[in-house]
Design a protein around this motif. Structure first.
Motif, PDB file in Angstrom:
ATOM      1  N   ASN A 184       0.836  -1.199   0.000  1.00  0.00           N
ATOM      2  CA  ASN A 184       0.000   0.000   0.000  1.00  0.00           C
ATOM      3  C   ASN A 184       0.867   1.243   0.000  1.00  0.00           C
ATOM      4  O   ASN A 184       2.066   1.178   0.303  1.00  0.00           O
ATOM      5  N   SER A 185       0.260   2.364  -0.319  1.00  0.00           N
ATOM      6  CA  SER A 185       0.970   3.659  -0.328  1.00  0.00           C
ATOM      7  C   SER A 185       2.280   3.551  -1.100  1.00  0.00           C
ATOM      8  O   SER A 185       3.339   4.001  -0.624  1.00  0.00           O
ATOM      9  N   LEU A 186       2.202   2.995  -2.275  1.00  0.00           N
ATOM     10  CA  LEU A 186       3.413   2.747  -3.059  1.00  0.00           C
ATOM     11  C   LEU A 186       4.085   4.053  -3.487  1.00  0.00           C
ATOM     12  O   LEU A 186       3.413   5.065  -3.760  1.00  0.00           O
ATOM     13  N   LYS A 187       5.409   3.991  -3.536  1.00  0.00           N
ATOM     14  CA  LYS A 187       6.228   5.139  -3.902  1.00  0.00           C
ATOM     15  C   LYS A 187       7.067   4.781  -5.137  1.00  0.00           C
ATOM     16  O   LYS A 187       7.335   3.602  -5.385  1.00  0.00           O
ATOM     17  N   PRO A 188       7.507   5.772  -5.884  1.00  0.00           N
ATOM     18  CA  PRO A 188       8.362   5.470  -7.046  1.00  0.00           C
ATOM     19  C   PRO A 188       9.594   4.648  -6.668  1.00  0.00           C
ATOM     20  O   PRO A 188      10.039   3.802  -7.469  1.00  0.00           O
ATOM     21  N   GLU A 189      10.117   4.839  -5.484  1.00  0.00           N
ATOM     22  CA  GLU A 189      11.302   4.081  -5.064  1.00  0.00           C
ATOM     23  C   GLU A 189      11.013   2.620  -4.760  1.00  0.00           C
ATOM     24  O   GLU A 189      11.936   1.834  -4.512  1.00  0.00           O
ATOM     25  N   ASP A 190       9.749   2.232  -4.781  1.00  0.00           N
ATOM     26  CA  ASP A 190       9.394   0.816  -4.645  1.00  0.00           C
ATOM     27  C   ASP A 190       9.503   0.079  -5.987  1.00  0.00           C
ATOM     28  O   ASP A 190       9.356  -1.144  -6.031  1.00  0.00           O
ATOM     29  N   THR A 191       9.744   0.810  -7.049  1.00  0.00           N
ATOM     30  CA  THR A 191       9.878   0.195  -8.363  1.00  0.00           C
ATOM     31  C   THR A 191      11.045  -0.791  -8.386  1.00  0.00           C
ATOM     32  O   THR A 191      12.177  -0.439  -8.049  1.00  0.00           O
TER      33      THR A 191
END
Length: 122
Positions: free
Chosen positions: A83-90
């Motif tokens: 949840n609350s995904l961020k670009p750095e989770d790519t």
């Protein structure tokens, strides 16, 4: 030999959610401590979360409070709710069937699936 098949990745906007699944075959799923790893381009593979046979969990600081790992032993499946995904989770996300090391740390097994791509972008 343990076989792992990940699924559920995709393209999502920042703040969105994804649920990854990993089905394990070829061995007794319930004996393993299971882990989710990720590898971004140009970076080392890192452990994101793990869960032991009894359901106790650990998380990397970068995902704590946003990701939840769970397992369904009768279905031989481990999940990662993100949840609350961020670009750095790519990254490409991989599951792993591991054990507990001598110091209580997650000790990865040698088999890996093909991974599933997660891209967080607007």
């Amino acid at each position: 030999q343990v076989q792992l098949v990940e699924s559920g990745g995709g393209l999502v906007q920042p703040g969105g959610s994804l649920r990854l699944s990993c089905v394990v075959s070829g061995s007794i799923f319930s004996v393993y401590r299971m882990g989710w790893y990720r590898q971004a381009p140009g970076k080392q593979r890192e452990l994101v979360a793990d869960i032991n046979r009894r359901g106790s969990t650990n998380y990397a600081d970068s995902v704590k409070g946003r990701f939840t790992i769970s397992r369904d032993n009768p279905k031989n499946t481990v999940y990662l709710q993100m949840n609350s995904l961020k670009p750095e989770d790519t990254a490409v996300y991989y599951c792993n069937a591991g054990q507990t090391g001598h110091s209580g740390e997650y000790y990865p097994g040698t088999n890996w699936g093909q991974g599933t791509q997660v891209t967080v972008s607007s």
